[in-house]
Write a protein that holds these residues in place. Sequence first.
Motif, PDB file in Angstrom:
ATOM      1  N   ASP A 439      58.832 -70.123  -2.484  1.00 14.55           N
ATOM      2  CA  ASP A 439      59.843 -69.076  -2.325  1.00 14.55           C
ATOM      3  C   ASP A 439      61.202 -69.677  -1.993  1.00 14.55           C
ATOM      4  O   ASP A 439      62.234 -69.220  -2.500  1.00 14.55           O
ATOM      5  CB  ASP A 439      59.412 -68.095  -1.236  1.00 14.55           C
ATOM      6  N   SER A 440      61.217 -70.686  -1.133  1.00 15.70           N
ATOM      7  CA  SER A 440      62.493 -71.286  -0.747  1.00 15.70           C
ATOM      8  C   SER A 440      63.141 -72.042  -1.896  1.00 15.70           C
ATOM      9  O   SER A 440      64.367 -72.192  -1.923  1.00 15.70           O
ATOM     10  CB  SER A 440      62.279 -72.239   0.437  1.00 15.70           C
ATOM     11  N   GLU A 441      62.341 -72.514  -2.850  1.00 19.52           N
ATOM     12  CA  GLU A 441      62.861 -73.274  -3.990  1.00 19.52           C
ATOM     13  C   GLU A 441      62.966 -72.435  -5.262  1.00 19.52           C
ATOM     14  O   GLU A 441      63.233 -72.984  -6.336  1.00 19.52           O
ATOM     15  CB  GLU A 441      61.963 -74.491  -4.263  1.00 19.52           C
ATOM     16  N   GLU A 442      62.722 -71.144  -5.162  1.00 15.04           N
ATOM     17  CA  GLU A 442      62.793 -70.241  -6.325  1.00 15.04           C
ATOM     18  C   GLU A 442      61.838 -70.676  -7.435  1.00 15.04           C
ATOM     19  O   GLU A 442      62.183 -70.672  -8.615  1.00 15.04           O
ATOM     20  CB  GLU A 442      64.211 -70.179  -6.884  1.00 15.04           C
ATOM     21  N   LEU A 443      60.633 -71.033  -7.066  1.00 14.13           N
ATOM     22  CA  LEU A 443      59.636 -71.503  -8.021  1.00 14.13           C
ATOM     23  C   LEU A 443      58.520 -70.473  -8.168  1.00 14.13           C
ATOM     24  O   LEU A 443      58.176 -69.775  -7.211  1.00 14.13           O
ATOM     25  CB  LEU A 443      59.044 -72.845  -7.574  1.00 14.13           C
ATOM     26  N   MET A 444      57.958 -70.414  -9.351  1.00 15.53           N
ATOM     27  CA  MET A 444      56.792 -69.582  -9.620  1.00 15.53           C
ATOM     28  C   MET A 444      55.572 -70.484  -9.816  1.00 15.53           C
ATOM     29  O   MET A 444      55.686 -71.585 -10.351  1.00 15.53           O
ATOM     30  CB  MET A 444      57.015 -68.727 -10.872  1.00 15.53           C
ATOM     31  N   VAL A 445      54.429 -70.006  -9.378  1.00 17.06           N
ATOM     32  CA  VAL A 445      53.184 -70.749  -9.552  1.00 17.06           C
ATOM     33  C   VAL A 445      52.654 -70.467 -10.954  1.00 17.06           C
ATOM     34  O   VAL A 445      52.372 -69.316 -11.308  1.00 17.06           O
ATOM     35  CB  VAL A 445      52.153 -70.352  -8.480  1.00 17.06           C
ATOM     36  N   LEU A 446      52.525 -71.524 -11.749  1.00 19.34           N
ATOM     37  CA  LEU A 446      52.122 -71.383 -13.151  1.00 19.34           C
ATOM     38  C   LEU A 446      50.713 -71.903 -13.416  1.00 19.34           C
ATOM     39  O   LEU A 446      50.264 -71.864 -14.556  1.00 19.34           O
ATOM     40  CB  LEU A 446      53.115 -72.135 -14.057  1.00 19.34           C
ATOM     41  N   GLY A 447      50.027 -72.390 -12.383  1.00 17.06           N
ATOM     42  CA  GLY A 447      48.675 -72.879 -12.568  1.00 17.06           C
ATOM     43  C   GLY A 447      48.366 -73.995 -11.593  1.00 17.06           C
ATOM     44  O   GLY A 447      49.058 -74.189 -10.598  1.00 17.06           O
ATOM     45  N   TRP A 448      47.299 -74.734 -11.893  1.00 15.27           N
ATOM     46  CA  TRP A 448      46.883 -75.801 -10.997  1.00 15.27           C
ATOM     47  C   TRP A 448      46.237 -76.921 -11.802  1.00 15.27           C
ATOM     48  O   TRP A 448      45.914 -76.761 -12.987  1.00 15.27           O
ATOM     49  CB  TRP A 448      45.938 -75.264  -9.923  1.00 15.27           C
ATOM     50  N   ILE A 449      46.075 -78.073 -11.158  1.00 10.95           N
ATOM     51  CA  ILE A 449      45.501 -79.256 -11.785  1.00 10.95           C
ATOM     52  C   ILE A 449      44.591 -79.929 -10.756  1.00 10.95           C
ATOM     53  O   ILE A 449      44.888 -79.934  -9.556  1.00 10.95           O
ATOM     54  CB  ILE A 449      46.606 -80.217 -12.265  1.00 10.95           C
ATOM     55  N   THR A 466      38.081 -70.006  -8.884  1.00 15.62           N
ATOM     56  CA  THR A 466      39.389 -70.362  -8.332  1.00 15.62           C
ATOM     57  C   THR A 466      40.507 -69.933  -9.266  1.00 15.62           C
ATOM     58  O   THR A 466      41.531 -69.383  -8.835  1.00 15.62           O
ATOM     59  CB  THR A 466      39.468 -71.875  -8.085  1.00 15.62           C
ATOM     60  N   HIS A 467      40.301 -70.156 -10.559  1.00 15.21           N
ATOM     61  CA  HIS A 467      41.379 -69.902 -11.508  1.00 15.21           C
ATOM     62  C   HIS A 467      41.622 -68.422 -11.754  1.00 15.21           C
ATOM     63  O   HIS A 467      42.742 -68.035 -12.134  1.00 15.21           O
ATOM     64  CB  HIS A 467      41.087 -70.598 -12.843  1.00 15.21           C
ATOM     65  N   VAL A 468      40.644 -67.576 -11.571  1.00 13.18           N
ATOM     66  CA  VAL A 468      40.848 -66.159 -11.858  1.00 13.18           C
ATOM     67  C   VAL A 468      41.939 -65.580 -10.958  1.00 13.18           C
ATOM     68  O   VAL A 468      42.671 -64.656 -11.364  1.00 13.18           O
ATOM     69  CB  VAL A 468      39.522 -65.377 -11.691  1.00 13.18           C
ATOM     70  N   GLY A 469      42.095 -66.113  -9.739  1.00 18.15           N
ATOM     71  CA  GLY A 469      43.170 -65.649  -8.886  1.00 18.15           C
ATOM     72  C   GLY A 469      44.541 -65.987  -9.449  1.00 18.15           C
ATOM     73  O   GLY A 469      45.476 -65.182  -9.369  1.00 18.15           O
ATOM     74  N   TYR A 470      44.677 -67.176 -10.053  1.00 21.08           N
ATOM     75  CA  TYR A 470      45.947 -67.558 -10.670  1.00 21.08           C
ATOM     76  C   TYR A 470      46.234 -66.705 -11.900  1.00 21.08           C
ATOM     77  O   TYR A 470      47.371 -66.280 -12.129  1.00 21.08           O
ATOM     78  CB  TYR A 470      45.910 -69.034 -11.070  1.00 21.08           C
ATOM     79  N   GLN A 471      45.200 -66.458 -12.720  1.00 24.99           N
ATOM     80  CA  GLN A 471      45.433 -65.718 -13.958  1.00 24.99           C
ATOM     81  C   GLN A 471      45.646 -64.240 -13.704  1.00 24.99           C
ATOM     82  O   GLN A 471      46.279 -63.562 -14.522  1.00 24.99           O
ATOM     83  CB  GLN A 471      44.254 -65.943 -14.924  1.00 24.99           C
ATOM     84  N   CYS A 472      45.150 -63.711 -12.584  1.00 26.46           N
ATOM     85  CA  CYS A 472      45.501 -62.342 -12.218  1.00 26.46           C
ATOM     86  C   CYS A 472      46.961 -62.270 -11.784  1.00 26.46           C
ATOM     87  O   CYS A 472      47.635 -61.252 -11.992  1.00 26.46           O
ATOM     88  CB  CYS A 472      44.595 -61.848 -11.091  1.00 26.46           C
ATOM     89  N   MET A 473      47.449 -63.340 -11.185  1.00 28.15           N
ATOM     90  CA  MET A 473      48.837 -63.378 -10.748  1.00 28.15           C
ATOM     91  C   MET A 473      49.777 -63.487 -11.939  1.00 28.15           C
ATOM     92  O   MET A 473      50.842 -62.898 -11.952  1.00 28.15           O
ATOM     93  CB  MET A 473      49.027 -64.569  -9.799  1.00 28.15           C
ATOM     94  N   MET A 474      49.363 -64.242 -12.962  1.00 28.36           N
ATOM     95  CA  MET A 474      50.168 -64.388 -14.175  1.00 28.36           C
ATOM     96  C   MET A 474      49.222 -64.706 -15.325  1.00 28.36           C
ATOM     97  O   MET A 474      48.432 -65.646 -15.246  1.00 28.36           O
ATOM     98  CB  MET A 474      51.219 -65.490 -14.023  1.00 28.36           C
TER      99      MET A 474
END
Length: 548
Positions: A439-449, A466-474
């Motif tokens: 939030d402080s860096e104006e970044l969006m979470v686009l996934g994970w590695i 784990t990934h279903v939470g990310y894909q629900c977000m975007m």
Amino acid sequence: MASLNAPMSVQELTAQAANYEYNAYIPLKNWLRTANTMQKEAQVYEAEGNDPQTYLLLYRHANLVLDHLQNHPEKSKPENRKALNAATAAVGVDLQKLEEIRPRIKKRHEEFQERRKAQLKAMGSLEGRNATLSQEFDGLSLSQKAAPRSRRSYERPTLDAEGNQSLAAKLAQREVKRRDAARRSVRQAGVSEEEEQERRTAGMWGDWETELKRQSKEGDDDLQSQLQEVARMQQNGHRAPNFSRPTSIQEASPYHYPTVPHHGQERWSGTESRLPSQGVAPLRPPKEHIPRPLDILPPALPPKPPKPSTPSYLYEQPRPPPIPGKYTEPEPAAPPIPGKIVPRPASPTQDLDEFTFKPSAYLENGEPLRTIFLPSQLRALFLQSAVYNTRLNLETCGILCGILKSNALFITRLVIPAQTSTSDTCEMTNESDLFDYCDSEELMVLGWIHTHPSQTCFMSSRDLHTHVGYQCMMAESIAIVCAPSKSPDWGCFRLTDPPGKQTILSCTKPGIFHPHDVDYIYTEALKPGHVVELRNAPLEVVDMRSKK
């Protein structure tokens, strides 16, 4: 069916915004992150002038918060109250912006419908034409008549992401530099991080940057004009004006500051042509005698020609030069045959804001997926950060963060969060630090590695949950698996939608690792998916783990 370029009506955008899947079993903190991501995306589209996409995201955000999150089973938990209250407060800003955008969307749609009726009427008057011809004109929109400088982002030409990678790299580099410069200017202006975050969430961030630059410029111009006025008045012998802000104390006070005494000489009044320090002026020079017209003598007569005794050849007129011979102009040589010039196709590189990237792939349900540009050096840098754990047969995970620009997503930051690891699992220990940083860096979470130190490259059941939470977000979120000891040594995946996303959300099987009855749960996202590897892309690695 409307064409691709046909503008949508307010009713169509509202229906599309309300068409999303909500599952109350997903933790409330995940939905709150989703709402925060919607706000960030809407701010980017608003800055680019994309009214339809801004309207869709703001309406969906308001619908999600008011109709669903207010009734979520976890709404009463203390850890969720602050974020839920902030999301609810942001809805007020959403509704205000919706009222501002709605008339523009309505006007554009009505103009399109009027023009379409005129086209259909003209087509009906032509003989030998059928109804299919009218479909070719259905795609005409206001963007084809608008001037290039007045185009909004939804009216600009769309480009293929795979064939314009160098252009995408330049766009990402420029956008990262612009954001860094804006952040530095705000820091130098003394704005606290709390106020900065409030301005972002309230949709005032772009105006704040513009206002800050405007005030700084006005202050410089005002100071310059004051200095020029002082110099001018001093040159004319007047008293310099006081540009300080008047107060009631200054106006009412009869106090006069004493003058500095001058010893041995009178005070300079400003009317003399010399300064007191210049001493006594020199004597005037004697007047110069100006002769009258009668005193001016006529010019002397020219000398007489010499007597005839002088040789006559001295007085002969000069002879003309000899006539040159005829000049024959040589025949001009034929110019060399120029090489073939291959015209270059028109490229939008002259202005990086005059285009958008079109969707590069689609979900199984037909919804488009925006392109994610993945820096080609990301895997090497991540494996370098994970080499210590990999040697110990421990997994390592990282978060893919980035920005939205021109309808494409750019991964610009790799964050290694604080974590605990085993040979088969990896867990973040403090998620709040990660999201506060984003939030402080104006970044969006686009996934994970993450790594599989000793396993093959695949998505385990634990990885899928784990990934279903990310894909629900975007919907575009990706999961990258690195298996450095196997072949293939890496893969880029997403859940299918449907059936993979719905299967994982409804799965209640116990245990960390368990099988699923559906085969087609996840798929490749790199090729022919929506992920494009990008060379020369900006990328920064931030390691939030404690140093050992």
